[in-house]
Design a protein around this motif. Structure first.
Motif, PDB file in Angstrom:
ATOM      1  N   TRP A  11      -5.720   3.947   5.432  1.00 26.98           N
ATOM      2  CA  TRP A  11      -6.665   2.900   5.020  1.00 26.98           C
ATOM      3  C   TRP A  11      -6.446   1.705   5.937  1.00 26.98           C
ATOM      4  O   TRP A  11      -5.323   1.213   6.066  1.00 26.98           O
ATOM      5  CB  TRP A  11      -6.436   2.504   3.558  1.00 26.98           C
ATOM      6  N   HIS A  62      -2.936   4.171  10.257  1.00 28.76           N
ATOM      7  CA  HIS A  62      -3.110   3.803   8.844  1.00 28.76           C
ATOM      8  C   HIS A  62      -4.242   4.637   8.237  1.00 28.76           C
ATOM      9  O   HIS A  62      -5.344   4.696   8.792  1.00 28.76           O
ATOM     10  CB  HIS A  62      -3.461   2.315   8.700  1.00 28.76           C
ATOM     11  N   GLY A  77       2.130  -0.184   4.453  1.00 28.76           N
ATOM     12  CA  GLY A  77       2.574   1.211   4.343  1.00 28.76           C
ATOM     13  C   GLY A  77       3.354   1.648   5.569  1.00 28.76           C
ATOM     14  O   GLY A  77       3.212   1.080   6.661  1.00 28.76           O
ATOM     15  N   ILE A 116      -8.425  -2.218   3.092  1.00 26.55           N
ATOM     16  CA  ILE A 116      -7.475  -2.631   2.048  1.00 26.55           C
ATOM     17  C   ILE A 116      -7.833  -4.011   1.500  1.00 26.55           C
ATOM     18  O   ILE A 116      -7.834  -4.234   0.280  1.00 26.55           O
ATOM     19  CB  ILE A 116      -6.032  -2.614   2.617  1.00 26.55           C
ATOM     20  N   ASN A 138       0.285   5.315   3.163  1.00 22.88           N
ATOM     21  CA  ASN A 138      -0.797   4.949   4.075  1.00 22.88           C
ATOM     22  C   ASN A 138      -0.628   5.561   5.466  1.00 22.88           C
ATOM     23  O   ASN A 138      -1.350   5.193   6.386  1.00 22.88           O
ATOM     24  CB  ASN A 138      -0.946   3.427   4.149  1.00 22.88           C
ATOM     25  N   PRO A 161      -7.198   4.086  -2.136  1.00 22.62           N
ATOM     26  CA  PRO A 161      -5.834   3.627  -1.880  1.00 22.62           C
ATOM     27  C   PRO A 161      -5.145   3.274  -3.195  1.00 22.62           C
ATOM     28  O   PRO A 161      -5.820   3.024  -4.202  1.00 22.62           O
ATOM     29  CB  PRO A 161      -6.024   2.377  -1.021  1.00 22.62           C
ATOM     30  N   VAL A 207       0.854  -1.183   0.000  1.00 24.35           N
ATOM     31  CA  VAL A 207       0.000   0.000   0.000  1.00 24.35           C
ATOM     32  C   VAL A 207       0.892   1.236   0.000  1.00 24.35           C
ATOM     33  O   VAL A 207       1.830   1.327   0.793  1.00 24.35           O
ATOM     34  CB  VAL A 207      -0.920   0.019   1.239  1.00 24.35           C
TER      35      VAL A 207
END
Ligand code: MN
Length: 232
Positions: free
Chosen positions: A175, A173, A199, A180, A33, A50, A30
């Motif tokens: 997301w 985070h 991330g 995710i 993030n 994302p 990711v």
């Protein structure tokens, strides 16, 4: 069936508390993030959607012992991240069922050729050679999900040679894990063996040969490794 050439071995991660290895299928990562990391990269975080990049499963290495530096970079960066391992696949997974698909968790590093990435960004080119680097996807053994009280909260940190370089909380985070998994499952048919690197918090920076990296995600796992010269 016979193979025309020797097939590559299946990449695996150990599982804590068992002799059974976890076979790794794909590695999804990711981007941006954590808001503070996005800011240090000169970007802003939005909640529009994302975005992802992938690393070959064959670029996975256990986060321990000696890890080779990458060739063709003068700015090889550490990014400490939560690793989510899927034990069940699926398409169009609802967020409220996402954790049913999680096998376990680790903590690792998304190592990055930052100079190559900067050039790619400037020229509108793909990130592959910046991110999909041999031995650049590092993870601890997996902690089974049943042993992790709350993967959505806890300090995540990285020390280099004893100094804290990266620090954040899993609750930061942008997301969440369930967002995710749900989103990725609309882009791909997820399957058991997929890993998701969630991330990195802020504080990314370069490593040198001989640096000792100590990473941790509270309640999940920790690691110590040493950067070694590039593969000859
Ligand atoms: Mn990353």
């Amino acid at each position: 069936m016979t193979f025309a050439v020797e097939p590559a071995p299946t990449p695996t991660l150990p599982v804590r508390g068992t002799d059974a290895a976890f076979p790794v299928h794909r590695i999804f990562c990711v981007g941006r993030n954590y808001a503070a990391h996005a800011a240090e990269m000169g970007a802003e975080v939005d909640r529009e959607a994302p975005f992802y990049f992938l690393k070959s499963a064959h670029h996975l290495q256990l986060a321990q012992g000696n890890v080779p530096m990458a060739p063709r970079t003068e700015n090889y960066h550490h990014e400490v991240e939560l690793v989510v391992a899927l034990g069940r696949g699926g398409r169009n997974i609802p967020q409220d069922q996402a954790f049913d698909h999680v096998f376990g968790y680790g903590v690792g590093l998304d190592m990055t050729r930052r100079d190559v990435q900067a050039t790619a960004k400037a020229k509108g080119r793909p990130w592959d050679t910046a991110k999909d680097v041999e031995a650049s996807a590092l993870s601890t053994p997996l902690e089974p999900a049943a042993n992790v009280a709350n993967p959505a909260q806890g300090r995540i940190a990285l020390k280099v040679n004893g100094s804290v370089r990266q620090e954040g909380d899993l609750s930061e985070h942008v997301w969440t894990i369930e967002e995710i998994i749900a989103d990725l499952s609309t882009l791909y048919t997820l399957r058991a063996g997929d890993l998701i690197f969630m991330g990195t918090p802020s504080g990314v920076g370069p490593v040198q040969v001989g640096d000792v990296l100590m990473g941790s995600a509270d309640g999940i796992a920790d690691f110590t490794l040493t950067m070694a010269p590039p593969l000859a």
